[in-house]
Design an enzyme around this catalytic site. Structure first.
Site, mmCIF file in Angstrom:
data_model
loop_
_atom_site.group_PDB
_atom_site.id
_atom_site.type_symbol
_atom_site.label_atom_id
_atom_site.label_comp_id
_atom_site.label_asym_id
_atom_site.label_seq_id
_atom_site.Cartn_x
_atom_site.Cartn_y
_atom_site.Cartn_z
ATOM 1 N N ASP A 16 -3.420 19.927 13.738
ATOM 2 C CA ASP A 16 -4.175 18.725 14.096
ATOM 3 C C ASP A 16 -3.443 17.464 13.637
ATOM 4 O O ASP A 16 -2.756 17.478 12.617
ATOM 5 C CB ASP A 16 -5.574 18.805 13.455
ATOM 6 C CG ASP A 16 -6.544 17.820 14.094
ATOM 7 O OD1 ASP A 16 -6.236 17.280 15.176
ATOM 8 O OD2 ASP A 16 -7.622 17.594 13.502
ATOM 9 N N GLY A 19 -2.221 12.960 17.642
ATOM 10 C CA GLY A 19 -2.626 11.642 18.152
ATOM 11 C C GLY A 19 -2.472 10.573 17.082
ATOM 12 O O GLY A 19 -1.913 9.494 17.331
ATOM 13 N N HIS A 33 2.125 14.791 20.919
ATOM 14 C CA HIS A 33 2.062 16.225 21.250
ATOM 15 C C HIS A 33 3.474 16.812 21.390
ATOM 16 O O HIS A 33 3.730 17.945 20.994
ATOM 17 C CB HIS A 33 1.258 16.454 22.536
ATOM 18 C CG HIS A 33 -0.193 16.085 22.400
ATOM 19 N ND1 HIS A 33 -0.961 16.464 21.326
ATOM 20 C CD2 HIS A 33 -1.015 15.348 23.195
ATOM 21 C CE1 HIS A 33 -2.189 15.984 21.473
ATOM 22 N NE2 HIS A 33 -2.252 15.297 22.584
ATOM 23 N N SER A 61 -8.310 23.800 22.478
ATOM 24 C CA SER A 61 -9.621 24.428 22.250
ATOM 25 C C SER A 61 -10.485 24.361 23.503
ATOM 26 O O SER A 61 -10.220 23.570 24.419
ATOM 27 C CB SER A 61 -10.339 23.722 21.094
ATOM 28 O OG SER A 61 -10.877 22.483 21.521
ATOM 29 N N GLU A 63 -13.092 22.989 23.702
ATOM 30 C CA GLU A 63 -13.695 21.647 23.726
ATOM 31 C C GLU A 63 -12.676 20.560 24.112
ATOM 32 O O GLU A 63 -13.062 19.435 24.417
ATOM 33 C CB GLU A 63 -14.288 21.306 22.342
ATOM 34 C CG GLU A 63 -15.522 22.140 21.966
ATOM 35 C CD GLU A 63 -15.187 23.573 21.529
ATOM 36 O OE1 GLU A 63 -14.091 23.791 20.982
ATOM 37 O OE2 GLU A 63 -16.012 24.482 21.764
ATOM 38 N N ARG A 67 -11.243 15.781 26.750
ATOM 39 C CA ARG A 67 -10.344 14.631 26.550
ATOM 40 C C ARG A 67 -10.026 13.972 27.895
ATOM 41 O O ARG A 67 -10.245 14.576 28.943
ATOM 42 C CB ARG A 67 -9.052 15.115 25.883
ATOM 43 C CG ARG A 67 -9.346 15.639 24.497
ATOM 44 C CD ARG A 67 -8.081 15.890 23.733
ATOM 45 N NE ARG A 67 -8.418 16.307 22.384
ATOM 46 C CZ ARG A 67 -7.600 16.265 21.354
ATOM 47 N NH1 ARG A 67 -6.359 15.831 21.528
ATOM 48 N NH2 ARG A 67 -7.982 16.670 20.177
ATOM 49 N N LEU A 127 7.532 39.432 14.978
ATOM 50 C CA LEU A 127 6.423 38.489 14.794
ATOM 51 C C LEU A 127 5.549 38.504 16.045
ATOM 52 O O LEU A 127 6.052 38.376 17.158
ATOM 53 C CB LEU A 127 6.987 37.072 14.581
ATOM 54 C CG LEU A 127 5.985 35.919 14.609
ATOM 55 C CD1 LEU A 127 5.035 35.974 13.415
ATOM 56 C CD2 LEU A 127 6.700 34.569 14.624
HETATM 57 C C1 IPE Z 1 -8.741 21.455 16.962
HETATM 58 O O1 IPE Z 1 -8.405 20.111 16.851
HETATM 59 C C2 IPE Z 1 -8.097 22.034 18.182
HETATM 60 C C3 IPE Z 1 -6.641 22.120 18.163
HETATM 61 C C4 IPE Z 1 -5.853 21.832 17.169
HETATM 62 C C5 IPE Z 1 -6.064 22.609 19.390
HETATM 63 P P1 IPE Z 1 -9.354 18.965 17.418
HETATM 64 O O2 IPE Z 1 -8.693 17.692 17.122
HETATM 65 O O3 IPE Z 1 -9.698 19.248 18.844
HETATM 66 O O4 IPE Z 1 -10.665 19.180 16.538
HETATM 67 P P2 IPE Z 1 -11.813 18.160 16.137
HETATM 68 O O5 IPE Z 1 -12.323 17.560 17.422
HETATM 69 O O6 IPE Z 1 -11.205 17.138 15.255
HETATM 70 O O7 IPE Z 1 -12.834 18.991 15.433
HETATM 71 C C1 IPE Z 2 -3.956 18.271 17.807
HETATM 72 O O1 IPE Z 2 -3.768 16.911 17.670
HETATM 73 C C2 IPE Z 2 -3.468 18.793 19.127
HETATM 74 C C3 IPE Z 2 -4.543 19.146 20.069
HETATM 75 C C4 IPE Z 2 -5.822 19.142 19.812
HETATM 76 C C5 IPE Z 2 -4.120 19.549 21.392
HETATM 77 P P1 IPE Z 2 -4.844 15.885 18.161
HETATM 78 O O2 IPE Z 2 -4.546 15.483 19.556
HETATM 79 O O3 IPE Z 2 -6.224 16.412 17.952
HETATM 80 O O4 IPE Z 2 -4.571 14.661 17.194
HETATM 81 P P2 IPE Z 2 -5.641 13.701 16.539
HETATM 82 O O5 IPE Z 2 -6.652 14.533 15.855
HETATM 83 O O6 IPE Z 2 -6.243 12.899 17.662
HETATM 84 O O7 IPE Z 2 -4.848 12.855 15.609
HETATM 85 MG MG MG Z 3 -7.552 16.259 16.427
#
Ligand code: IPE
Ligand code: IPE
Ligand code: MG
Length: 255
Positions: A16, A19, A33, A61, A63, A67, A127
């Site tokens: 995570d 962004g 990304h 995910s 969810e 986005r 792995l």
């Molecule tokens: C969890 O991260 C999913 C992935 C890393 C793919 P999110 O950024 O989507 O999770 P929340 O929304 O902060 O819980």
């Molecule tokens: C995790 O990084 C990657 C995915 C969920 C695909 P994020 O895109 O959630 O990054 P933040 O949480 O917005 O910083």
């Molecule tokens: Mg995130």
């Protein structure tokens, strides 16, 4: 490279913070990304180097469809690019690739690439890399339950014979050890619907590092922290055998 004992057999990672990393650099989220993919490559190398046999990474995910469309499309492009360009390299390094999640929601090209990549690497054994896409822990338990229900209606198993093993065997991680070490980056303290069943006794490691900054040193730190944990699995604290480093040395010398 520090010796890691005991070693986790399975590491699960919520990658995570791409962004936020991009924002901090004045770049687009998509650029974040892309940098995240580099961190994935480092992590895979780290697992190979430490001879960790299972790695599961959360890439998209159930969810994440919520986005903006442009970000979802960019993530799909990155995924396809990785499948197209990295499979041969993974194969050379003895990596068995598994895509786990509800793949039906993806377009045909991605499904085809995913099938090809899994087939091409299925006999590798150094792995096992599970890449979770359109994955949710609740979805995983639900799909497992449906399969069991189907077996019951077909008369293949009886309700009274269903136990935890029956369910574990129908999960996407069937046949694999549960994650010993569960890492989440970016300073969030939640599991965001990842591996809900499998994480029952995982050791959690949270770091403020944003995913693109998660490097070899960070992974080593997570592994070292893991080695210092007392895993009790519900037993009383006095039942755990503590082997002091000196005692161990002595035992080794006498062996
Ligand atoms: C969890 O991260 C999913 C992935 C890393 C793919 P999110 O950024 O989507 O999770 P929340 O929304 O902060 O819980
Ligand atoms: C995790 O990084 C990657 C995915 C969920 C695909 P994020 O895109 O959630 O990054 P933040 O949480 O917005 O910083
Ligand atoms: Mg995130």
């Amino acid at each position: 490279m520090p010796e890691i004992t005991p070693k986790p057999a399975h590491v699960a990672v919520i990658m995570d913070g791409n962004g936020r990393w991009a924002n901090s650099q004045g770049l687009s989220r998509v650029a974040g990304h892309k940098r995240g993919v580099e961190a994935v490559k480092r992590l895979i190398k780290g697992c190979l180097r430490h001879e960790i046999p299972y790695l599961t990474i959360f890439a998209f995910s159930s969810e994440n469809w919520n986005r903006p469309e442009s970000e979802v499309n960019a993530l799909m492009e990155l995924l396809m690019g990785a499948l197209e360009n990295q499979t041969a390299k993974l194969d050379e390094n003895g990596v068995r690739l598994r895509l786990i999640g509800d793949l039906n929601r993806f377009d045909g090209r991605i499904q085809k690439l995913a099938d090809q990549a899994m087939q091409a690497t299925e006999n590798n054994s150094k792995l096992t890399l599970n890449v979770a896409i359109n994955y949710g822990g609740r979805w995983d338990i639900t799909q497992a339950s449906k399969r069991i229900a189907e077996k019951v209606s077909a008369g293949e198993i009886r309700v009274q014979d269903i136990d935890e093993k029956t369910l574990a065997n129908e999960l996407t991680t069937s046949g694999q050890p549960d994650p010993d070490l569960f890492i989440r980056t970016s300073g969030e303290y939640r599991i965001s619907n990842f591996m809900l069943w499998q994480a029952a006794y995982s050791e959690f490691y949270f770091t403020d590092l944003l995913w693109p900054d998660f490097d070899e040193a960070a992974f080593t730190d997570a592994l070292l922290k893991f080695t210092s944990r007392d895993r009790r699995f519900g037993t009383a604290v006095d039942q755990i055998q503590h082997v002091d480093a000196e005692e161990k040395k002595e035992a080794d010398n006498n062996a």
